[in-house]
Write a protein that holds these residues in place. Structure first.
Motif, PDB file in Angstrom:
ATOM      1  N   SER A  97      17.938  -5.775 -15.294  1.00 12.98           N
ATOM      2  CA  SER A  97      17.182  -5.730 -16.550  1.00 12.98           C
ATOM      3  C   SER A  97      17.204  -7.077 -17.257  1.00 12.98           C
ATOM      4  CB  SER A  97      17.736  -4.637 -17.465  1.00 12.98           C
ATOM      5  OG  SER A  97      19.123  -4.831 -17.717  1.00 12.98           O
ATOM      6  N   LEU A  98      18.351  -7.760 -17.252  1.00  9.88           N
ATOM      7  CA  LEU A  98      18.458  -9.052 -17.923  1.00  9.88           C
ATOM      8  C   LEU A  98      17.620 -10.111 -17.210  1.00  9.88           C
ATOM      9  CD1 LEU A  98      19.806 -10.666 -20.184  1.00  9.88           C
ATOM     10  CD2 LEU A  98      21.728 -11.103 -18.653  1.00  9.88           C
ATOM     11  N   SER A  99      17.724 -10.187 -15.889  1.00  2.00           N
ATOM     12  CA  SER A  99      16.939 -11.176 -15.145  1.00  2.00           C
ATOM     13  C   SER A  99      15.455 -10.848 -15.207  1.00  2.00           C
ATOM     14  CB  SER A  99      17.408 -11.247 -13.687  1.00  2.00           C
ATOM     15  OG  SER A  99      17.294  -9.986 -13.051  1.00  2.00           O
ATOM     16  N   GLY A 100      15.106  -9.558 -15.180  1.00  2.00           N
ATOM     17  CA  GLY A 100      13.698  -9.180 -15.288  1.00  2.00           C
ATOM     18  C   GLY A 100      13.113  -9.541 -16.639  1.00  2.00           C
ATOM     19  N   ALA A 101      13.898  -9.324 -17.700  1.00  3.55           N
ATOM     20  CA  ALA A 101      13.432  -9.702 -19.031  1.00  3.55           C
ATOM     21  C   ALA A 101      13.227 -11.202 -19.123  1.00  3.55           C
ATOM     22  CB  ALA A 101      14.432  -9.233 -20.082  1.00  3.55           C
ATOM     23  N   PHE A 102      14.162 -11.966 -18.558  1.00  2.00           N
ATOM     24  CA  PHE A 102      14.055 -13.429 -18.616  1.00  2.00           C
ATOM     25  C   PHE A 102      12.839 -13.915 -17.837  1.00  2.00           C
ATOM     26  CE2 PHE A 102      14.829 -17.557 -16.675  1.00  2.00           C
ATOM     27  CZ  PHE A 102      15.078 -18.339 -17.794  1.00  2.00           C
ATOM     28  N   LEU A 103      12.656 -13.406 -16.609  1.00  2.00           N
ATOM     29  CA  LEU A 103      11.532 -13.851 -15.786  1.00  2.00           C
ATOM     30  C   LEU A 103      10.199 -13.463 -16.417  1.00  2.00           C
ATOM     31  CD1 LEU A 103      12.962 -12.923 -12.271  1.00  2.00           C
ATOM     32  CD2 LEU A 103      12.692 -15.223 -13.202  1.00  2.00           C
ATOM     33  N   GLY A 104      10.128 -12.274 -16.995  1.00  2.00           N
ATOM     34  CA  GLY A 104       8.881 -11.835 -17.595  1.00  2.00           C
ATOM     35  C   GLY A 104       8.537 -12.564 -18.877  1.00  2.00           C
ATOM     36  N   LEU A 105       9.549 -12.946 -19.632  1.00  2.00           N
ATOM     37  CA  LEU A 105       9.316 -13.591 -20.932  1.00  2.00           C
ATOM     38  C   LEU A 105       9.373 -15.110 -20.855  1.00  2.00           C
ATOM     39  CD1 LEU A 105      11.415 -11.195 -23.217  1.00  2.00           C
ATOM     40  CD2 LEU A 105       8.938 -11.206 -22.845  1.00  2.00           C
ATOM     41  N   THR A 106       9.340 -15.650 -19.643  1.00  2.00           N
ATOM     42  CA  THR A 106       9.426 -17.107 -19.490  1.00  2.00           C
ATOM     43  C   THR A 106       8.346 -17.830 -20.277  1.00  2.00           C
ATOM     44  OG1 THR A 106      10.415 -16.896 -17.297  1.00  2.00           O
ATOM     45  CG2 THR A 106       9.363 -18.983 -17.817  1.00  2.00           C
ATOM     46  N   THR A 107       7.114 -17.292 -20.235  1.00  2.00           N
ATOM     47  CA  THR A 107       6.015 -17.946 -20.945  1.00  2.00           C
ATOM     48  C   THR A 107       6.294 -18.025 -22.436  1.00  2.00           C
ATOM     49  OG1 THR A 107       4.455 -17.113 -19.290  1.00  2.00           O
ATOM     50  CG2 THR A 107       3.535 -17.904 -21.364  1.00  2.00           C
ATOM     51  N   ILE A 108       6.819 -16.942 -23.006  1.00  2.00           N
ATOM     52  CA  ILE A 108       7.135 -16.938 -24.435  1.00  2.00           C
ATOM     53  C   ILE A 108       8.284 -17.894 -24.722  1.00  2.00           C
ATOM     54  CG2 ILE A 108       7.862 -15.505 -26.374  1.00  2.00           C
ATOM     55  CD1 ILE A 108       5.063 -14.913 -25.348  1.00  2.00           C
ATOM     56  N   ILE A 109       9.293 -17.885 -23.870  1.00  2.00           N
ATOM     57  CA  ILE A 109      10.447 -18.767 -24.081  1.00  2.00           C
ATOM     58  C   ILE A 109      10.012 -20.226 -24.041  1.00  2.00           C
ATOM     59  CG2 ILE A 109      12.662 -19.497 -23.107  1.00  2.00           C
ATOM     60  CD1 ILE A 109      12.964 -16.610 -22.029  1.00  2.00           C
ATOM     61  N   VAL A 110       9.181 -20.561 -23.044  1.00  2.00           N
ATOM     62  CA  VAL A 110       8.697 -21.933 -22.929  1.00  2.00           C
ATOM     63  C   VAL A 110       7.842 -22.305 -24.136  1.00  2.00           C
ATOM     64  CG1 VAL A 110       7.162 -23.446 -21.598  1.00  2.00           C
ATOM     65  CG2 VAL A 110       8.836 -22.019 -20.424  1.00  2.00           C
ATOM     66  N   GLY A 111       7.016 -21.371 -24.598  1.00  2.00           N
ATOM     67  CA  GLY A 111       6.186 -21.643 -25.766  1.00  2.00           C
ATOM     68  C   GLY A 111       7.006 -21.921 -27.010  1.00  2.00           C
ATOM     69  N   VAL A 112       8.052 -21.129 -27.207  1.00  2.00           N
ATOM     70  CA  VAL A 112       8.916 -21.340 -28.366  1.00  2.00           C
ATOM     71  C   VAL A 112       9.638 -22.680 -28.273  1.00  2.00           C
ATOM     72  CG1 VAL A 112      10.961 -20.481 -29.573  1.00  2.00           C
ATOM     73  CG2 VAL A 112       9.196 -18.878 -28.811  1.00  2.00           C
ATOM     74  N   LEU A 113      10.153 -23.010 -27.087  1.00  2.00           N
ATOM     75  CA  LEU A 113      10.825 -24.298 -26.907  1.00  2.00           C
ATOM     76  C   LEU A 113       9.853 -25.462 -27.120  1.00  2.00           C
ATOM     77  CD1 LEU A 113      13.061 -23.583 -23.774  1.00  2.00           C
ATOM     78  CD2 LEU A 113      13.806 -23.854 -26.142  1.00  2.00           C
ATOM     79  N   GLY A 114       8.604 -25.286 -26.647  1.00  2.00           N
ATOM     80  CA  GLY A 114       7.619 -26.339 -26.852  1.00  2.00           C
ATOM     81  C   GLY A 114       7.328 -26.579 -28.316  1.00  2.00           C
ATOM     82  N   MET A 115       7.226 -25.503 -29.076  1.00  2.00           N
ATOM     83  CA  MET A 115       6.977 -25.642 -30.518  1.00  2.00           C
ATOM     84  C   MET A 115       8.166 -26.265 -31.229  1.00  2.00           C
ATOM     85  SD  MET A 115       5.081 -22.012 -31.325  1.00  2.00           S
ATOM     86  CE  MET A 115       5.046 -22.363 -33.089  1.00  2.00           C
ATOM     87  N   ALA A 116       9.360 -25.889 -30.812  1.00  2.00           N
ATOM     88  CA  ALA A 116      10.557 -26.364 -31.504  1.00  2.00           C
ATOM     89  C   ALA A 116      10.922 -27.800 -31.150  1.00  2.00           C
ATOM     90  CB  ALA A 116      11.730 -25.430 -31.178  1.00  2.00           C
ATOM     91  N   MET A 117      10.620 -28.204 -29.902  1.00  2.00           N
ATOM     92  CA  MET A 117      11.121 -29.499 -29.444  1.00  2.00           C
ATOM     93  C   MET A 117      10.040 -30.546 -29.212  1.00  2.00           C
ATOM     94  SD  MET A 117      13.848 -27.976 -26.638  1.00  2.00           S
ATOM     95  CE  MET A 117      14.353 -29.607 -26.101  1.00  2.00           C
TER      96      MET A 117
END
Length: 508
Positions: free
Chosen positions: A216-236
């Protein structure tokens, strides 16, 4: 006269830490656990079921391409020949070509061409393109698990949310049952069906808890990669997500769209370090333009996340080298996430373990709703409509997947597989309008068994038959036959049990 010594105080039994949780908190968490599970139940069930099957993606791909030649090793010249042949057959607008080199568990030279019309090809040991490269069923089941056949970004995001919901359900389930670890081996068999199913639900949740959390943890991470990358892009990087990806993936060279001959991979092969590792993938970008580039992934078999990457320009100069030995712990964890999620390490035994544990997780999703429905029934508030709908969902999906396998084999088209899956799924939901849940379960088990047997028969008729070159085809067909017969016999047993426990008719 001395007083008699006081008897020693009895030793206090150690208390279960989970048992100290206040009862009000437990009730609140249990309500949340039920609500969360019900809200995502069907999607969690579908993702877990498809993921359990997708563990064997390579085996199914070999099954579908049983007539193709088995390739155990290839030379750079053969790869170049296959590469040029795939580009020529790929049609106009070739943007990328992904080359999968043969391995022990996938003895094929596979090329996927990303163009105006995406196509997939197989090549022999000399690099000649050969027929039999269609993998509609394999693509269907993997894409169903990864993005539910929705647009990739939105589908991946939804699957990531399902992973979060599953992880939250696991945690809330533990908190909602303070005695769950103390009663880890307590099963009430032979009595109330609801209590029996509840015990099995809780025991499976505890016994395989590390696996459930990992998936469940790895699936959540792999599925939400686009959102995670988007947030990091906005922040950094002021919203520039390409700079985030550049932290992990080599950026392509400067774009130069001028026409050029097909990229020559052979001098790139010659410049790879001789470390004894195996070349696993070659990703090429703009292979017929001056700005063309290639990325080589070289796998170290003794490391879970041991993949070196070397990026080449058209002139075979290396512009990025990332050896796995230079990774820090965080980079190793990120690199191993996908391999750990799908169980693609350690060979066939690990895949079988992942498959069985995945089926256990699928059962958790199904039984959770069954327990909730049974509890309502016991309290005098039955929900027969929801019972029928849930039975149609639980059995409509495996039947639909088996139908998709038949359509994918027959039509060699993933769209046909999707259509067959949707038609069968809809047919079960329509049947739920009239048929009771128990009848739907029996019909669903028989239908899934029969369709599974037909999938094996379709493969024998259309994809090699007795002359199949790959022994994996026979292993998969044997497993399908065994699984189909088991489901039919199980349905017969269930129907007999239902008849024997039904109340006798009252004479008029």
């Amino acid at each position: 006269m001395t007083a008699a010594p006081k008897p020693p105080k009895p030793a206090k039994k150690p208390k279960d830490l989970m048992a100290r949780i206040p009862a009000g908190f437990v009730r609140a968490v249990l309500r949340g656990h039920s609500s969360l599970g019900l809200a995502f139940a069907a999607l969690i069930y579908l993702v877990c079921l498809s993921g359990s099957i997708a563990v064997f993606a390579h085996e199914f791909q070999r099954w579908e391409s049983a007539t193709a030649p088995q390739v155990t090793d290839v030379t750079p010249d053969a790869v170049q020949t296959a590469f040029e042949g795939a580009v020529a057959k790929g049609g106009a607008g070739v943007e990328h070509v992904y080359i999968t080199l043969p391995t022990n568990d996938f003895p094929r030279l596979l090329l996927y061409v990303d163009a105006e019309e995406d196509r997939q090809f197989l090549a022999d040991a000399k690099g000649q393109i050969v027929p039999g490269g269609e993998g509609a069923w394999t693509e269907f089941i993997t894409r169903l698990h990864i993005n539910l056949h929705l647009p990739r970004t939105w589908g991946g995001f939804l699957v990531g949310l399902i992973g979060v919901a599953l992880l939250s359900s696991l945690i809330s389930g533990i908190l909602a049952h303070p005695r769950i670890f103390r009663d880890a081996f307590h099963l009430r068999l032979g009595g109330s069906k609801r209590l029996q199913e509840a015990d099995l639900h809780n025991r499976l949740g505890v016994w395989a808890l590390p696996f459930h959390i990992l998936i469940s943890l790895s699936g959540a991470f792999l599925g939400l990669t686009t959102i995670i990358v988007g947030v990091l892009g906005m922040a950094m990087f002021n919203g520039d997500v390409n700079k985030v990806y550049a932290l992990f993936i080599p950026a392509p060279p400067i774009d130069d769209p001028r026409p050029a001959p097909v990229l020559d991979l052979r001098p790139m092969f010659a410049k790879l370090p001789d470390t004894g590792a195996r070349i696993e993938y070659v990703f090429t970008e703009h292979p017929t333009e001056m700005g063309g580039a290639a990325l080589f992934n070289v796998k170290h078999p003794d490391r879970l996340a041991g993949t070196d990457s070397y990026a080449f320009r058209r002139d075979a100069t290396i512009y990025n080298a990332s050896p796995a030995s230079a990774n820090n712990a965080g980079e190793d964890i990120l690199a191993a996430m996908g391999v750990l999620h799908f169980g693609w390490f350690g060979g066939g035994l690990i895949k079988i373990v992942y498959f069985l544990l995945g089926l256990g997780l699928t059962y958790l999703a199904a039984s959770g709703v069954n327990i909730w429905l049974a509890r309502r029934r016991d309290k005098g508030r039955p929900a027969p409509g929801w019972e029928r709908a849930w039975a149609a969902t639980v059995w409509g999906q495996p039947a639909g997947l088996a139908a998709a396998a038949i359509a994918g084999l027959a039509a060699a088209d993933v769209v046909a597989a999707i259509a067959a899956w949707l038609v069968v799924s809809a047919a079960f939901l329509l049947a739920a309008i009239r048929l009771p849940a128990e009848r739907l379960s029996v019909i669903g088990s028989v239908a899934t068994g029969v369709l599974t047997l037909l999938a094996a028969a379709t493969h024998l008729a259309l994809r090699g038959g007795i002359g199949a070159a790959d022994s994996m085809a026979w292993i998969v067909n044997a497993a399908l036959v065994a699984g189909g017969l088991f489901l039919i016999l199980w349905a017969r047993r269930s129907a007999g049990a239902s008849t024997s426990t039904a109340p006798a008719a009252v004479p008029a």
